[in-house]
Design a protein around this motif. Structure first.
Motif, PDB file in Angstrom:
ATOM      1  N   VAL A 144       0.806  -1.222   0.000  1.00  0.00           N
ATOM      2  CA  VAL A 144       0.000   0.000   0.000  1.00  0.00           C
ATOM      3  C   VAL A 144       0.838   1.270   0.000  1.00  0.00           C
ATOM      4  N   THR A 145       2.098   1.179   0.343  1.00  0.00           N
ATOM      5  CA  THR A 145       2.964   2.365   0.311  1.00  0.00           C
ATOM      6  C   THR A 145       3.836   2.415  -0.938  1.00  0.00           C
ATOM      7  N   ASP A 146       3.651   1.471  -1.844  1.00  0.00           N
ATOM      8  CA  ASP A 146       4.443   1.396  -3.077  1.00  0.00           C
ATOM      9  C   ASP A 146       3.591   1.823  -4.273  1.00  0.00           C
ATOM     10  N   ALA A 147       3.884   2.994  -4.834  1.00  0.00           N
ATOM     11  CA  ALA A 147       3.100   3.529  -5.953  1.00  0.00           C
ATOM     12  C   ALA A 147       3.078   2.587  -7.148  1.00  0.00           C
ATOM     13  N   ASN A 148       4.187   1.933  -7.420  1.00  0.00           N
ATOM     14  CA  ASN A 148       4.236   1.018  -8.564  1.00  0.00           C
ATOM     15  C   ASN A 148       3.343  -0.198  -8.349  1.00  0.00           C
ATOM     16  N   TRP A 149       3.305  -0.724  -7.123  1.00  0.00           N
ATOM     17  CA  TRP A 149       2.423  -1.850  -6.827  1.00  0.00           C
ATOM     18  C   TRP A 149       0.959  -1.420  -6.974  1.00  0.00           C
ATOM     19  N   LEU A 150       0.626  -0.246  -6.453  1.00  0.00           N
ATOM     20  CA  LEU A 150      -0.742   0.253  -6.559  1.00  0.00           C
ATOM     21  C   LEU A 150      -1.154   0.409  -8.021  1.00  0.00           C
ATOM     22  N   LEU A 151      -0.258   0.933  -8.839  1.00  0.00           N
ATOM     23  CA  LEU A 151      -0.530   1.115 -10.262  1.00  0.00           C
ATOM     24  C   LEU A 151      -0.771  -0.226 -10.952  1.00  0.00           C
ATOM     25  N   THR A 152       0.088  -1.183 -10.683  1.00  0.00           N
ATOM     26  CA  THR A 152       0.051  -2.470 -11.374  1.00  0.00           C
ATOM     27  C   THR A 152      -1.040  -3.406 -10.872  1.00  0.00           C
ATOM     28  N   ASN A 153      -1.333  -3.367  -9.580  1.00  0.00           N
ATOM     29  CA  ASN A 153      -2.218  -4.371  -8.991  1.00  0.00           C
ATOM     30  C   ASN A 153      -3.569  -3.867  -8.504  1.00  0.00           C
ATOM     31  N   LEU A 154      -3.688  -2.579  -8.268  1.00  0.00           N
ATOM     32  CA  LEU A 154      -4.938  -2.069  -7.716  1.00  0.00           C
ATOM     33  C   LEU A 154      -5.696  -1.203  -8.725  1.00  0.00           C
ATOM     34  N   LEU A 155      -4.998  -0.306  -9.362  1.00  0.00           N
ATOM     35  CA  LEU A 155      -5.643   0.606 -10.299  1.00  0.00           C
ATOM     36  C   LEU A 155      -5.585   0.134 -11.747  1.00  0.00           C
ATOM     37  N   ASN A 156      -5.094  -1.054 -11.966  1.00  0.00           N
ATOM     38  CA  ASN A 156      -4.938  -1.575 -13.327  1.00  0.00           C
ATOM     39  C   ASN A 156      -6.264  -1.965 -13.977  1.00  0.00           C
ATOM     40  N   ALA A 157      -7.337  -2.055 -13.198  1.00  0.00           N
ATOM     41  CA  ALA A 157      -8.641  -2.449 -13.730  1.00  0.00           C
ATOM     42  C   ALA A 157      -9.739  -1.618 -13.070  1.00  0.00           C
ATOM     43  N   ASP A 158     -10.882  -1.551 -13.753  1.00  0.00           N
ATOM     44  CA  ASP A 158     -12.035  -0.854 -13.180  1.00  0.00           C
ATOM     45  C   ASP A 158     -12.500  -1.563 -11.919  1.00  0.00           C
ATOM     46  N   ALA A 159     -12.948  -0.795 -10.955  1.00  0.00           N
ATOM     47  CA  ALA A 159     -13.588  -1.366  -9.781  1.00  0.00           C
ATOM     48  C   ALA A 159     -14.998  -1.793 -10.168  1.00  0.00           C
ATOM     49  N   PRO A 160     -15.551  -2.804  -9.494  1.00  0.00           N
ATOM     50  CA  PRO A 160     -16.931  -3.196  -9.791  1.00  0.00           C
ATOM     51  C   PRO A 160     -17.871  -1.992  -9.683  1.00  0.00           C
ATOM     52  N   GLY A 161     -18.723  -1.819 -10.676  1.00  0.00           N
ATOM     53  CA  GLY A 161     -19.664  -0.710 -10.689  1.00  0.00           C
ATOM     54  C   GLY A 161     -19.178   0.511 -11.447  1.00  0.00           C
ATOM     55  N   ALA A 162     -17.893   0.573 -11.723  1.00  0.00           N
ATOM     56  CA  ALA A 162     -17.336   1.746 -12.396  1.00  0.00           C
ATOM     57  C   ALA A 162     -17.885   1.919 -13.804  1.00  0.00           C
ATOM     58  N   ASN A 163     -18.238   0.828 -14.447  1.00  0.00           N
ATOM     59  CA  ASN A 163     -18.743   0.920 -15.820  1.00  0.00           C
ATOM     60  C   ASN A 163     -20.122   1.580 -15.891  1.00  0.00           C
ATOM     61  N   GLN A 164     -20.760   1.784 -14.757  1.00  0.00           N
ATOM     62  CA  GLN A 164     -22.063   2.451 -14.712  1.00  0.00           C
ATOM     63  C   GLN A 164     -21.936   3.971 -14.656  1.00  0.00           C
ATOM     64  N   LEU A 165     -20.697   4.468 -14.516  1.00  0.00           N
ATOM     65  CA  LEU A 165     -20.469   5.899 -14.365  1.00  0.00           C
ATOM     66  C   LEU A 165     -19.857   6.486 -15.635  1.00  0.00           C
ATOM     67  N   LYS A 166     -20.381   7.608 -16.054  1.00  0.00           N
ATOM     68  CA  LYS A 166     -19.942   8.267 -17.281  1.00  0.00           C
ATOM     69  C   LYS A 166     -18.718   9.144 -16.996  1.00  0.00           C
ATOM     70  N   ASN A 167     -17.698   9.003 -17.825  1.00  0.00           N
ATOM     71  CA  ASN A 167     -16.466   9.813 -17.712  1.00  0.00           C
ATOM     72  C   ASN A 167     -15.819   9.720 -16.325  1.00  0.00           C
ATOM     73  N   ILE A 168     -15.736   8.527 -15.786  1.00  0.00           N
ATOM     74  CA  ILE A 168     -15.184   8.345 -14.441  1.00  0.00           C
ATOM     75  C   ILE A 168     -13.671   8.577 -14.428  1.00  0.00           C
ATOM     76  N   SER A 169     -13.230   9.225 -13.369  1.00  0.00           N
ATOM     77  CA  SER A 169     -11.795   9.335 -13.101  1.00  0.00           C
ATOM     78  C   SER A 169     -11.609   9.146 -11.600  1.00  0.00           C
ATOM     79  N   GLU A 170     -10.469   8.571 -11.237  1.00  0.00           N
ATOM     80  CA  GLU A 170     -10.171   8.317  -9.829  1.00  0.00           C
ATOM     81  C   GLU A 170      -8.841   8.947  -9.469  1.00  0.00           C
ATOM     82  N   THR A 171      -8.756   9.460  -8.257  1.00  0.00           N
ATOM     83  CA  THR A 171      -7.498   9.981  -7.732  1.00  0.00           C
ATOM     84  C   THR A 171      -7.273   9.358  -6.364  1.00  0.00           C
ATOM     85  N   LEU A 172      -6.119   8.745  -6.185  1.00  0.00           N
ATOM     86  CA  LEU A 172      -5.714   8.165  -4.909  1.00  0.00           C
ATOM     87  C   LEU A 172      -4.553   8.983  -4.375  1.00  0.00           C
TER      88      LEU A 172
END
Length: 125
Positions: free
Chosen positions: A27-55
């Motif tokens: 959780v403190t490694d930006a590269n791990w977060l990029l590769t393993n957590l933010l690499n795919a949509d979260a469930p339900g994200a496809n229901q939102l138009k023009n979604i963007s996330e900031t962590l």
């Protein structure tokens, strides 16, 4: 609009849960977060138009300066800032923001969750 708000809440819950089950090094490694957590949509994200996330990860309860920040827009993830000193912290504040277009005027809606994650677990703030 209520359905979209519920979807945004579900996205935020899924993201926080994924961080809760990861270990401290992850959780403190930006590269791990990029590769393993933010690499795919979260469930339900496809229901939102023009979604963007900031962590954003910030040291909590210390004087460490700087943060780690990642963004995900249109399926592309980027590391905006990386503070490797977060690994040595005892706790971090997680600020997760979801922006999407909704409503009758296609306005931008923003939802956010903030949690404190410590080496021993997570607690809502």
């Amino acid at each position: 609009m209520a359905r979209e708000a519920a979807c945004a809440s579900q996205v935020l819950q899924q993201r926080i849960e994924a961080m809760r089950i990861a270990n401290w090094h992850q959780v403190t490694d930006a590269n791990w977060l990029l590769t393993n957590l933010l690499n795919a949509d979260a469930p339900g994200a496809n229901q939102l138009k023009n979604i963007s996330e900031t962590l954003t990860l910030v040291a909590y309860g210390s004087s460490t300066v700087g943060n780690t920040q990642l963004t995900r827009t249109n399926g592309a993830v980027s590391i905006v800032a990386n503070n490797s000193a977060l690994l040595g912290e005892n706790a971090i504040k997680i600020i997760w923001t979801v922006n999407y277009t909704a409503g009758p005027n296609d306005g931008t809606i923003s939802r956010q969750i903030v949690a404190i994650l410590a080496k021993g677990g997570v607690a809502k703030w």
